[in-house]
Scaffold this motif. Sequence first.
Motif, PDB file in Angstrom:
ATOM      1  N   SER B 200       0.823  -1.205   0.000  1.00 36.60           N
ATOM      2  CA  SER B 200       0.000   0.000   0.000  1.00 36.60           C
ATOM      3  C   SER B 200       0.856   1.254   0.000  1.00 36.60           C
ATOM      4  O   SER B 200       0.356   2.351  -0.193  1.00 36.60           O
ATOM      5  CB  SER B 200      -0.940   0.000   1.201  1.00 36.60           C
ATOM      6  OG  SER B 200      -0.173  -0.007   2.383  1.00 36.60           O
ATOM      7  N   SER B 329     -18.110  -8.052   3.054  1.00 27.77           N
ATOM      8  CA  SER B 329     -17.480  -6.797   3.450  1.00 27.77           C
ATOM      9  C   SER B 329     -17.825  -5.754   2.399  1.00 27.77           C
ATOM     10  O   SER B 329     -17.884  -6.053   1.215  1.00 27.77           O
ATOM     11  CB  SER B 329     -15.965  -6.987   3.565  1.00 27.77           C
ATOM     12  OG  SER B 329     -15.270  -5.980   2.872  1.00 27.77           O
ATOM     13  N   VAL B 331     -16.028  -3.480   1.296  1.00 20.15           N
ATOM     14  CA  VAL B 331     -14.896  -3.274   0.388  1.00 20.15           C
ATOM     15  C   VAL B 331     -14.926  -4.303  -0.747  1.00 20.15           C
ATOM     16  O   VAL B 331     -14.621  -3.986  -1.901  1.00 20.15           O
ATOM     17  CB  VAL B 331     -13.563  -3.335   1.170  1.00 20.15           C
ATOM     18  CG1 VAL B 331     -12.379  -3.265   0.225  1.00 20.15           C
ATOM     19  CG2 VAL B 331     -13.491  -2.199   2.182  1.00 20.15           C
ATOM     20  N   LEU B 334     -17.477  -3.187  -3.129  1.00 21.07           N
ATOM     21  CA  LEU B 334     -16.934  -2.067  -3.904  1.00 21.07           C
ATOM     22  C   LEU B 334     -16.059  -2.573  -5.057  1.00 21.07           C
ATOM     23  O   LEU B 334     -16.171  -2.114  -6.193  1.00 21.07           O
ATOM     24  CB  LEU B 334     -16.131  -1.155  -2.976  1.00 21.07           C
ATOM     25  CG  LEU B 334     -15.497   0.083  -3.614  1.00 21.07           C
ATOM     26  CD1 LEU B 334     -16.575   1.016  -4.146  1.00 21.07           C
ATOM     27  CD2 LEU B 334     -14.623   0.821  -2.595  1.00 21.07           C
ATOM     28  N   ASN B 335     -15.220  -3.560  -4.747  1.00 22.10           N
ATOM     29  CA  ASN B 335     -14.373  -4.141  -5.793  1.00 22.10           C
ATOM     30  C   ASN B 335     -15.215  -4.835  -6.857  1.00 22.10           C
ATOM     31  O   ASN B 335     -14.916  -4.776  -8.047  1.00 22.10           O
ATOM     32  CB  ASN B 335     -13.386  -5.142  -5.191  1.00 22.10           C
ATOM     33  CG  ASN B 335     -12.251  -4.441  -4.471  1.00 22.10           C
ATOM     34  OD1 ASN B 335     -11.807  -3.375  -4.887  1.00 22.10           O
ATOM     35  ND2 ASN B 335     -11.794  -5.017  -3.376  1.00 22.10           N
ATOM     36  N   LEU B 360     -18.838   3.377   4.021  1.00 22.09           N
ATOM     37  CA  LEU B 360     -17.565   3.667   3.346  1.00 22.09           C
ATOM     38  C   LEU B 360     -17.350   5.163   3.102  1.00 22.09           C
ATOM     39  O   LEU B 360     -16.487   5.544   2.319  1.00 22.09           O
ATOM     40  CB  LEU B 360     -17.498   2.916   2.008  1.00 22.09           C
ATOM     41  CG  LEU B 360     -17.432   1.393   2.084  1.00 22.09           C
ATOM     42  CD1 LEU B 360     -17.268   0.806   0.683  1.00 22.09           C
ATOM     43  CD2 LEU B 360     -16.281   0.918   2.967  1.00 22.09           C
ATOM     44  N   TYR B 363     -13.831   6.364   3.065  1.00 26.15           N
ATOM     45  CA  TYR B 363     -12.902   5.491   2.357  1.00 26.15           C
ATOM     46  C   TYR B 363     -12.553   6.075   0.999  1.00 26.15           C
ATOM     47  O   TYR B 363     -13.425   6.299   0.150  1.00 26.15           O
ATOM     48  CB  TYR B 363     -13.558   4.113   2.210  1.00 26.15           C
ATOM     49  CG  TYR B 363     -12.669   3.015   1.734  1.00 26.15           C
ATOM     50  CD1 TYR B 363     -11.462   2.723   2.369  1.00 26.15           C
ATOM     51  CD2 TYR B 363     -13.053   2.223   0.659  1.00 26.15           C
ATOM     52  CE1 TYR B 363     -10.664   1.691   1.933  1.00 26.15           C
ATOM     53  CE2 TYR B 363     -12.258   1.175   0.214  1.00 26.15           C
ATOM     54  CZ  TYR B 363     -11.059   0.918   0.857  1.00 26.15           C
ATOM     55  OH  TYR B 363     -10.272  -0.112   0.419  1.00 26.15           O
ATOM     56  N   TYR B 365     -11.182   4.895  -1.726  1.00 24.59           N
ATOM     57  CA  TYR B 365     -11.529   4.171  -2.954  1.00 24.59           C
ATOM     58  C   TYR B 365     -13.018   4.246  -3.277  1.00 24.59           C
ATOM     59  O   TYR B 365     -13.411   4.202  -4.436  1.00 24.59           O
ATOM     60  CB  TYR B 365     -11.099   2.697  -2.859  1.00 24.59           C
ATOM     61  CG  TYR B 365      -9.600   2.552  -2.934  1.00 24.59           C
ATOM     62  CD1 TYR B 365      -8.938   2.675  -4.153  1.00 24.59           C
ATOM     63  CD2 TYR B 365      -8.847   2.326  -1.791  1.00 24.59           C
ATOM     64  CE1 TYR B 365      -7.559   2.568  -4.230  1.00 24.59           C
ATOM     65  CE2 TYR B 365      -7.467   2.213  -1.851  1.00 24.59           C
ATOM     66  CZ  TYR B 365      -6.831   2.332  -3.084  1.00 24.59           C
ATOM     67  OH  TYR B 365      -5.466   2.231  -3.150  1.00 24.59           O
ATOM     68  N   PHE B 366     -13.843   4.362  -2.224  1.00 25.66           N
ATOM     69  CA  PHE B 366     -15.293   4.463  -2.466  1.00 25.66           C
ATOM     70  C   PHE B 366     -15.586   5.698  -3.313  1.00 25.66           C
ATOM     71  O   PHE B 366     -16.280   5.618  -4.334  1.00 25.66           O
ATOM     72  CB  PHE B 366     -16.047   4.527  -1.126  1.00 25.66           C
ATOM     73  CG  PHE B 366     -17.520   4.780  -1.290  1.00 25.66           C
ATOM     74  CD1 PHE B 366     -18.367   3.771  -1.717  1.00 25.66           C
ATOM     75  CD2 PHE B 366     -18.061   6.043  -1.035  1.00 25.66           C
ATOM     76  CE1 PHE B 366     -19.728   3.998  -1.886  1.00 25.66           C
ATOM     77  CE2 PHE B 366     -19.410   6.284  -1.198  1.00 25.66           C
ATOM     78  CZ  PHE B 366     -20.246   5.264  -1.624  1.00 25.66           C
TER      79      PHE B 366
END
Lengths: 123, 420
Positions: B200, B329, B331, B334-335, B360, B363, B365-366
């Motif tokens: 990351s 989850s 996330v 989202l992916n 999110l 977050y 990436y959201f």
Amino acid sequence: MLYAILCYDSEDVVGSWSKEEDAAVMAKLAVVEDKLSHEGRLGPVARLLPTTAATTIRKGAEPLVLDGPFAETKEQLLGFFIVDCADLDEAIDTAKDLARASSSAGSYEIRPLAVFKPGSAAP
Amino acid sequence: MTDIAWIEAALTAARPQAMGALLRYFRDLDTAEEAFQEACLRALGHWPRNGPPRDPAAWLIFVGRNAALDAVRRHSRHEALPDEEALSDLDDAEAALAERLDGEHYRDDVLRLMFICCHPDLPATQQVALALRIVCGLTVKQIARAFLVGDSAMEQRITRAKARVTAAAVPFEAPGAVERAERLAAVATMIYLIFNEGYSAGPDTGGARAPLCDEAIRLARLLLRLFPAEPEIMGLAALMLLQHARTPARFDAGGSAVLLEEQDRTLWDRRMIAEGLALIDKAVRHRRRGPYQIQAAIAALHARAVRAEDTDWAQIDRLYAALETVQPSPVVTLNRAVAVAKVRGPAAALDLIEPLAPRLSGYFYFHGAKGAFLLQLGRAGEARAAFDRAIALAHTAAEAAHIRQHLDRLIADACPKDVP
């Protein structure tokens, strides 16, 4: 006569080399390979993925598929060179050249080939 | 490689096994570490002279144990132990010795050593720091650099973490099957944490953190050699290899993140990909799917696509759906939305992520993904608001720079074009 020069070394140790150290060893081995190739003596060369990527098929009435290498050993078969050598002396000299190029603690096993099929698989 | 470089690599490679065994003998982390350090010092003296031993771990365990018992022996009539000078370097004497000393314990030793770093009371970053110090043998300085803190702060953090795990007293008996499986799962999570600490990081801190990815992969391979038939460990190793293979293509020259689809795939590391694909192939045969295997299977589909447009998004959508059931989850959802946008369009993707907003909202990436979907739908104003929000939440300069490009493009599109 064709000989297989089998490279054994500790995967743990080779796996702890940094990218640069690994590349340095490969570059030194490539010098030996180039020389052999120039002399028309170099056959196929292979470096194997770690034994964790290995699968073993145990023969039997119903062949058994096992994860991992055939044998748990301190040093693992990491790869091989096929080299044309006049006799064992020349094969030993060649293996010594390779050994000097990769000065770790492993071994090179020299095995004369009984059958050789160059094969047709594209790399 | 020079002899000294080989010795250092051998000491690093032997560390988890040797430390694990010494910890079992002494049941104390500090004593085990001191014994290991002493054995390493002696190795640096002996190995260049006598040649390296066939089994460095066995040598270090034996010599380390001797060294630590020396003090005790001076005061009592302990059984005399052979001196390391007597250990032959070329036959397998020390291997036989190690077998007698350790037998089947080796794998539980290594597992225990890793497991004590996963104490649930320790925050994730401390677990990672402790594992890097104890299992991988990174110096405090190296770890401090990776976490962008001072040496003394990191030293303190590790000391505190050590005290915590010592107080927790992990049992030293060989674990039962259920316990072993629990330890494996905890250790797998910790290894993936190490990986993500490295992965990351942007290119700015990448220099200091990049070795973390390699360390995590090395630990996973070690674990896999000890537990060769665990499909989730294969999946974990495969996942990390397939992700790490993309590292050379993840940032552009200016240091901004390059999206998976825009990466130069010729820069991907083919050897890591080959190993990752081999491992996921092996794992799938076990028909015991788990989150690491599913994520690795997704990474494998990306790795197999020669060009971004060859990606099998429908299959990726299905795999994310499977992951949602095994490991629900927001996330993951989202992916999945990214795959859904490819297969069914940005409107469907937006519908999928709207319900995630409450969870999110903080977050990065959201908001980044939401902005991208809105942009595809031509809703520029809303897209811009989402990108602004994303930038505010970016953790690294690379993340911010990537979103900035979107914003710049939006602003450029909104302005009247210059007349040439």
